[in-house]
Design an enzyme around this catalytic site. Structure first.
Site, PDB file in Angstrom:
ATOM      1  N   GLY A 126       0.841  -1.200   0.000  1.00 42.38           N
ATOM      2  CA  GLY A 126       0.000   0.000   0.000  1.00 42.38           C
ATOM      3  C   GLY A 126       0.872   1.244   0.000  1.00 42.38           C
ATOM      4  O   GLY A 126       1.817   1.333   0.774  1.00 42.38           O
ATOM      5  N   ARG A 131       1.483  -5.480  -5.631  1.00 43.40           N
ATOM      6  CA  ARG A 131       1.431  -6.627  -4.725  1.00 43.40           C
ATOM      7  C   ARG A 131       1.769  -7.833  -5.586  1.00 43.40           C
ATOM      8  O   ARG A 131       1.273  -7.940  -6.706  1.00 43.40           O
ATOM      9  CB  ARG A 131       0.041  -6.739  -4.098  1.00 43.40           C
ATOM     10  CG  ARG A 131      -0.239  -5.547  -3.171  1.00 43.40           C
ATOM     11  CD  ARG A 131      -1.335  -5.860  -2.172  1.00 43.40           C
ATOM     12  NE  ARG A 131      -1.207  -5.017  -1.003  1.00 43.40           N
ATOM     13  CZ  ARG A 131      -1.854  -3.856  -0.819  1.00 43.40           C
ATOM     14  NH1 ARG A 131      -2.679  -3.406  -1.743  1.00 43.40           N
ATOM     15  NH2 ARG A 131      -1.686  -3.166   0.283  1.00 43.40           N
ATOM     16  N   ASP A 146       4.162  -3.853   6.668  1.00 39.59           N
ATOM     17  CA  ASP A 146       4.670  -5.091   7.274  1.00 39.59           C
ATOM     18  C   ASP A 146       4.774  -6.231   6.267  1.00 39.59           C
ATOM     19  O   ASP A 146       5.676  -7.049   6.351  1.00 39.59           O
ATOM     20  CB  ASP A 146       3.865  -5.479   8.514  1.00 39.59           C
ATOM     21  CG  ASP A 146       2.415  -5.743   8.214  1.00 39.59           C
ATOM     22  OD1 ASP A 146       1.917  -5.238   7.186  1.00 39.59           O
ATOM     23  OD2 ASP A 146       1.770  -6.462   9.002  1.00 39.59           O
ATOM     24  N   THR A 157       3.702   3.394   5.705  1.00 36.33           N
ATOM     25  CA  THR A 157       2.304   2.956   5.683  1.00 36.33           C
ATOM     26  C   THR A 157       1.480   3.959   6.479  1.00 36.33           C
ATOM     27  O   THR A 157       1.960   4.474   7.493  1.00 36.33           O
ATOM     28  CB  THR A 157       2.122   1.544   6.290  1.00 36.33           C
ATOM     29  OG1 THR A 157       0.740   1.343   6.601  1.00 36.33           O
ATOM     30  CG2 THR A 157       2.908   1.348   7.570  1.00 36.33           C
ATOM     31  N   ASP A 201      -0.967   3.221   8.225  1.00 32.10           N
ATOM     32  CA  ASP A 201      -1.588   2.545   9.378  1.00 32.10           C
ATOM     33  C   ASP A 201      -0.820   2.689  10.695  1.00 32.10           C
ATOM     34  O   ASP A 201      -1.375   2.397  11.754  1.00 32.10           O
ATOM     35  CB  ASP A 201      -1.747   1.048   9.086  1.00 32.10           C
ATOM     36  CG  ASP A 201      -2.791   0.793   8.009  1.00 32.10           C
ATOM     37  OD1 ASP A 201      -3.707   1.635   7.888  1.00 32.10           O
ATOM     38  OD2 ASP A 201      -2.686  -0.216   7.301  1.00 32.10           O
ATOM     39  N   ASP A 214       1.426   0.792  11.927  1.00 33.86           N
ATOM     40  CA  ASP A 214       1.337  -0.504  12.616  1.00 33.86           C
ATOM     41  C   ASP A 214       2.616  -1.324  12.509  1.00 33.86           C
ATOM     42  O   ASP A 214       2.580  -2.542  12.532  1.00 33.86           O
ATOM     43  CB  ASP A 214       0.158  -1.307  12.041  1.00 33.86           C
ATOM     44  CG  ASP A 214       0.323  -1.597  10.555  1.00 33.86           C
ATOM     45  OD1 ASP A 214       1.207  -0.984   9.921  1.00 33.86           O
ATOM     46  OD2 ASP A 214      -0.431  -2.421  10.028  1.00 33.86           O
ATOM     47  N   ARG A 256      -7.415  -1.935   9.046  1.00 33.64           N
ATOM     48  CA  ARG A 256      -8.023  -3.273   9.113  1.00 33.64           C
ATOM     49  C   ARG A 256      -7.677  -3.955  10.431  1.00 33.64           C
ATOM     50  O   ARG A 256      -8.516  -4.555  11.082  1.00 33.64           O
ATOM     51  CB  ARG A 256      -7.535  -4.133   7.943  1.00 33.64           C
ATOM     52  CG  ARG A 256      -8.554  -4.203   6.832  1.00 33.64           C
ATOM     53  CD  ARG A 256      -7.957  -4.855   5.629  1.00 33.64           C
ATOM     54  NE  ARG A 256      -6.773  -4.109   5.198  1.00 33.64           N
ATOM     55  CZ  ARG A 256      -5.991  -4.444   4.193  1.00 33.64           C
ATOM     56  NH1 ARG A 256      -6.245  -5.508   3.496  1.00 33.64           N
ATOM     57  NH2 ARG A 256      -4.947  -3.707   3.851  1.00 33.64           N
TER      58      ARG A 256
HETATM   59  P1  ADP Z   1       2.263  -3.765   2.835  1.00 35.82           P
HETATM   60  O1  ADP Z   1       3.737  -3.768   2.632  1.00 35.82           O
HETATM   61  O2  ADP Z   1       1.660  -2.418   2.621  1.00 35.82           O
HETATM   62  O3  ADP Z   1       1.869  -4.415   4.148  1.00 35.82           O
HETATM   63  P2  ADP Z   1       1.418  -6.195   1.415  1.00 35.82           P
HETATM   64  O4  ADP Z   1       1.055  -6.940   2.650  1.00 35.82           O
HETATM   65  O5  ADP Z   1       0.531  -6.310   0.247  1.00 35.82           O
HETATM   66  O6  ADP Z   1       1.620  -4.640   1.670  1.00 35.82           O
HETATM   67  O7  ADP Z   1       2.878  -6.707   0.991  1.00 35.82           O
HETATM   68  C1  ADP Z   1       3.516  -6.204  -0.170  1.00 35.82           C
HETATM   69  C2  ADP Z   1       4.235  -7.327  -0.891  1.00 35.82           C
HETATM   70  O8  ADP Z   1       5.267  -7.865  -0.068  1.00 35.82           O
HETATM   71  C3  ADP Z   1       3.376  -8.533  -1.253  1.00 35.82           C
HETATM   72  O9  ADP Z   1       2.635  -8.359  -2.427  1.00 35.82           O
HETATM   73  C4  ADP Z   1       4.417  -9.613  -1.426  1.00 35.82           C
HETATM   74  O10 ADP Z   1       5.027  -9.560  -2.704  1.00 35.82           O
HETATM   75  C5  ADP Z   1       5.456  -9.249  -0.371  1.00 35.82           C
HETATM   76  N1  ADP Z   1       5.227 -10.085   0.816  1.00 35.82           N
HETATM   77  C6  ADP Z   1       4.248  -9.967   1.753  1.00 35.82           C
HETATM   78  N2  ADP Z   1       4.316 -10.950   2.678  1.00 35.82           N
HETATM   79  C7  ADP Z   1       5.357 -11.711   2.322  1.00 35.82           C
HETATM   80  C8  ADP Z   1       5.947 -12.908   2.848  1.00 35.82           C
HETATM   81  N3  ADP Z   1       5.478 -13.496   3.970  1.00 35.82           N
HETATM   82  N4  ADP Z   1       7.017 -13.437   2.203  1.00 35.82           N
HETATM   83  C9  ADP Z   1       7.510 -12.847   1.082  1.00 35.82           C
HETATM   84  N5  ADP Z   1       6.994 -11.738   0.541  1.00 35.82           N
HETATM   85  C10 ADP Z   1       5.943 -11.178   1.124  1.00 35.82           C
END
Ligand code: ADP
Length: 319
Positions: free
Chosen positions: A11, A72, A103, A125, A127, A129, A171
């Site tokens: 995000g 993503r 995260d 982010t 959030d 968080d 969320r």
């Molecule tokens: P944010 O970073 O805002 O929390 P996301 O949760 O969508 O956003 O995570 C962004 C990207 O990071 C994901 O689309 C994925 O490619 C990568 N990612 C998230 N979780 C994992 C994980 N457990 N292992 C490897 N890559 C991850």
């Protein structure tokens, strides 16, 4: 390290551009080659990478969103995807990576670090968080965006003597709702970390109404319930006309506040300092107004907790 990469992922949040600018300029200041990776981890696997110059990040400090774009990627979550990403960086001689994101993005950075590729996480982010930092880049801007809307809604709520439920992002994390509630003078705040008590919410509205108050503002984090669900419950219990506003993605955009620009610049530069020393596997943050860094693996095992004294204070001030 002489060659580093930077990407934004997940995000987006206002201030990410200021962080990218800081990484690029600080790197070049120290005579490093800095590569911008477009579309987050997806672009990294695909080799969508470009060498950045001083001018590549000109005129972006005040812009929302991210000039490196974001994505993503499910593929990156696989072993194969992560190996592909490392291969792309090795091809260009990139030795370290700055990941600006939330995260989920940090989990990706953690995976690369575990595979021996040093990453530094910069918390971006709205959030707020991420454990290990008091504030994340974008939180202050999003909060101010919410407050501008709350103030406007308050005007119309007063004119029509209504209760307004305002649904904000969050969320799993209640920080935006919490801080918006206190700074917006809300009667009640509903956050995922605290079980809501509808009788108390309605009591507060009624008490205000009985003493001639012409408006009530309830802030709800999206992770608790939708604004409509909350409004319906309030109307059923109180018989007072209740309206809903969902702020949605307006909270993600806009020019970053001065505070977010400063934070982004400091954290971006700190990330480069760590890579310059050859240190990887860390996240940077700010705690008690001091720049800090933590082991990214350990940080992700902690839980980011909202400051519940803000909740308590808000309750006390909205009697
Ligand atoms: P944010 O970073 O805002 O929390 P996301 O949760 O969508 O956003 O995570 C962004 C990207 O990071 C994901 O689309 C994925 O490619 C990568 N990612 C998230 N979780 C994992 C994980 N457990 N292992 C490897 N890559 C991850």
């Amino acid at each position: 390290m002489r060659k580093i990469g930077v990407l934004t992922s997940g995000g987006d949040s206002p201030g990410m551009n200021a962080a990218v600018r800081a990484v690029v300029r600080k790197g070049i200041y120290h005579e490093m080659d800095v590569y911008g990776i477009y579309y987050g981890y997806q672009g990294l696997m695909e080799g969508n990478i470009e060498k950045m110059e001083l001018g590549s990040v000109g005129d972006i400090i005040h812009r929302g969103g991210t000039v490196l774009y974001s994505s993503r990627s499910e593929e990156f979550k696989t072993d194969e995807g992560q190996n592909k990403a490392i291969e792309q960086m090795k091809k260009l001689g990139i030795e370290g990576l700055v990941v600006i994101g939330g995260d989920g993005s940090f989990r990706g950075a953690k995976k690369l670090t575990e595979k021996g590729f040093p990453c530094i996480g910069v918390p971006g982010t709205i959030d707020n968080d991420i454990p290990g930092t008091d504030f994340t880049i974008g939180f202050d801007t999003a909060l101010n965006t919410i407050i501008q809307s709350v103030d406007k809604i308050r005007d119309t709520a007063t004119s029509h003597e209504r209760t307004y439920v305002i649904e904000v992002m969050g969320r799993d994390a209640g920080d935006l709702a919490l801080w918006a509630g206190l700074s917006g003078g809300a009667e009640s705040i509903l956050i995922p970390e605290k079980k809501e008590d509808f009788d108390d919410i309605v009591d507060r509205i009624k008490r205000g109404h009985d003493r001639g108050k012409r408006h009530s503002i309830i802030i709800v984090a999206e992770g608790v319930a939708t604004g409509s669900e909350v409004a319906q419950k309030i109307e059923e219990k109180s018989n007072l006309e209740t309206r809903v506003t969902v702020l949605g993605h307006t909270q993600r955009g806009g020019s970053p506040t001065a505070s977010d620009r400063v934070l982004a610049s400091r954290l971006g530069a700190k990330a480069v300092d760590l890579l310059l020393e050859g240190t990887g596997g860390r996240m940077v943050g700010i705690q008690n107004n001091k720049l800090v860094d933590h082991d990214i693996l350990e940080a992700l095992e902690q839980k980011s907790e909202p400051e519940m004294s803000i909740y308590q204070l808000s309750q006390e001030l909205s009697i």
